[in-house]
Scaffold this active site. Structure first.
Site, short mmCIF file in Angstrom:
data_model
loop_
_atom_site.label_atom_id
_atom_site.label_comp_id
_atom_site.label_asym_id
_atom_site.label_seq_id
_atom_site.Cartn_x
_atom_site.Cartn_y
_atom_site.Cartn_z
N ASP A 31 0.97 -0.34 5.23
CA ASP A 31 0.38 0.98 5.51
C ASP A 31 -0.89 1.15 4.67
O ASP A 31 -0.95 1.97 3.76
CB ASP A 31 1.40 2.08 5.20
CG ASP A 31 0.88 3.47 5.56
OD1 ASP A 31 -0.01 3.56 6.44
OD2 ASP A 31 1.36 4.46 4.97
N ASP B 209 1.13 -1.05 -5.00
CA ASP B 209 -0.06 -0.22 -4.84
C ASP B 209 -1.05 -0.57 -5.94
O ASP B 209 -0.66 -0.94 -7.06
CB ASP B 209 0.28 1.28 -4.90
CG ASP B 209 -0.79 2.14 -4.25
OD1 ASP B 209 -0.64 2.49 -3.06
OD2 ASP B 209 -1.80 2.44 -4.91
N PHE C 122 0.86 -1.19 0.00
CA PHE C 122 0.00 0.00 0.00
C PHE C 122 0.90 1.24 0.00
O PHE C 122 0.79 2.12 0.84
CB PHE C 122 -0.93 0.03 1.22
CG PHE C 122 -1.75 -1.22 1.43
CD1 PHE C 122 -2.93 -1.41 0.72
CD2 PHE C 122 -1.34 -2.20 2.33
CE1 PHE C 122 -3.71 -2.56 0.93
CE2 PHE C 122 -2.10 -3.34 2.53
CZ PHE C 122 -3.28 -3.52 1.85
N CYS D 217 -4.75 3.51 9.98
CA CYS D 217 -5.16 4.91 10.10
C CYS D 217 -6.66 5.02 10.35
O CYS D 217 -7.26 6.08 10.16
CB CYS D 217 -4.75 5.71 8.86
SG CYS D 217 -5.47 5.12 7.32
N ASN E 206 -3.06 -5.71 -6.41
CA ASN E 206 -3.93 -5.82 -5.25
C ASN E 206 -3.10 -6.47 -4.14
O ASN E 206 -2.64 -7.61 -4.29
CB ASN E 206 -5.15 -6.67 -5.59
CG ASN E 206 -6.07 -6.87 -4.41
OD1 ASN E 206 -5.69 -7.45 -3.40
ND2 ASN E 206 -7.31 -6.42 -4.54
#
Length: 395
Positions: free
Chosen positions: A298, A250, A229, A338, A277
């Site tokens: 992340d 990504d 990611f 996050c 993916n």
């Protein structure tokens, strides 16, 4: 005799006992269910009182959001030009004292800078502003004027395209507020330079909250590394000088192109950017017996609302389980969430569950959070959204 003009609205709010207790406990958000009476224009500053008439402070009001009030003060301080200037100047001064090794950073972080629903990011000599509620949006011209006065930027861009503005009955828009803001701005984070698109990039151009964690990851990185990611390659680019090879994954073709371009700008020939993916890629790596000395996870927020938490837990466990299986003994996993609705304890439990299922002994080396330019206001868990664990595979 002409009719007299109507008297101005008093701009007051009265809270339930629960709402008053919430204010006194220090939380800036007051929900509609805890407001018994509200007389205010759209986005006005209101005087807030409890059910007995005792003053509680002043707040920004909203006629549409479930967050009806956002507290600005706990006293009768006038919310005027001097107030806004002082709050902005204080937030900027905090960042100056941090002396971050970067030309891109957050100058105002909403609630944690006592300026709820206001974001100000700096990209070199350009400022990007988000006014995310009716209250800050009503004051945006003054906010821009004061930022220009305090910082003399080349330009100020309003990146008011987040979906959260629709909850306030506000349009999603991007507009130049002052000066000139080019299509690309060069910024530096430590030794790494990026070209940022403030008009169209994610958030306000970059994810600025991981800057200090990028540097920490570089300190642990070695051997063969994976940055999953990756977005624009923040972790990959900082780790690259310390590893033999780093693979950045990504799902966005644009992000992958940006990683490759940023790597070329630094002369980093050991960075490989691949569109993929991540869930599928981790499964394929496991089947193919690929292994890494350093892995970074992340991902974007898997739980953007409370109802999404069960599915988010499943997603976080899946990627952490597979990453641990791909990690060589003695290697490090830097894993993040996050999602504000996934707190530190919950995230730690997910990692523990993944390690248990994988039958892999794991040591917690560090617990980290968002960068210091994205402060956390004690008692307001919504401001503590980024959790980062540095783990070592024992054995």
């Amino acid at each position: 005799m002409s009719a007299s003009a109507p008297a101005p609205r008093p701009n007051t709010a009265v809270l339930t006992r629960k709402g008053a207790d919430r204010v006194r406990a220090g939380h800036p958000w007051i929900y509609r269910s805890d407001v018994t009476d509200l007389e205010a224009d759209r986005g006005a500053v209101v005087e807030v009182r409890d059910g007995r008439g005792a003053p509680l402070g002043r707040a920004l009001s909203s006629t549409e959001s479930q967050i009806t009030l956002r507290m600005l003060t706990r006293d009768a301080t006038p919310v005027d030009r001097a107030f806004w200037r002082a709050r902005l100047a204080a937030a900027i001064a905090v960042r100056e004292r941090l002396a971050l090794d970067a030309t891109a950073l957050r100058l105002v972080h909403g609630e944690a800078d006592l300026l709820p629903s206001l974001i100000v990011d700096r990209y070199d000599d350009v400022l990007v502003v988000q006014t995310l509620s009716q209250g800050t949006d009503a004051h945006r011209e003054l906010i821009v004027e004061l930022l220009v006065e305090l910082l003399q930027p080349r330009g100020v861009l309003l990146r008011n395209d987040p979906k959260v503005r629709t909850l306030e009955g506000l349009p999603q828009e991007v507009a130049l507020a002052y000066g000139e803001v080019p299509a690309q701005v060069e910024v530096r984070e430590g030794p790494v330079r990026y070209l940022v698109d403030p008009w169209h990039g994610q958030k306000t151009g970059l994810f600025l909250d991981q800057g200090e964690n990028h540097a920490v990851a570089a300190g642990y990185a070695r051997g063969r590394a994976l940055d999953a990611f990756s977005y624009q390659g923040g972790f990959a680019l900082r780790m690259a000088p310390h590893v033999d090879h780093v693979l950045a994954l990504d799902a966005s073709a644009d992000a992958v192109a940006a990683i490759a371009a940023n790597a070329a700008r630094q002369g980093l020939g050991n960075v490989e950017a691949r569109e993929a993916n991540v869930f599928d890629a981790l499964r394929e790596f496991e089947r193919g017996e690929e292994r890494f000395d350093t892995i970074v996870l992340d991902p974007p927020a898997f739980a953007k609302h409370k109802g999404a938490v069960p599915k988010a837990i499943s997603g976080y466990k899946d990627i952490n389980l597979r990453a641990l299986r791909l990690l060589k003994p003695g290697g490090h996993l830097i894993t993040c969430t996050c999602s504000a609705h996934v707190d530190e304890g919950m995230f730690g439990g997910i990692i523990y569950s993944a390690a248990t299922d994988a039958q892999i002994p794991v040591v917690v080396v560090e617990k980290r959070m968002q960068g210091r330019d994205h402060p956390v206001l004690l008692g307001v868990p919504e401001t503590y959204y980024l959790k980062c664990f540095v783990l070592r595979r024992a054995g």
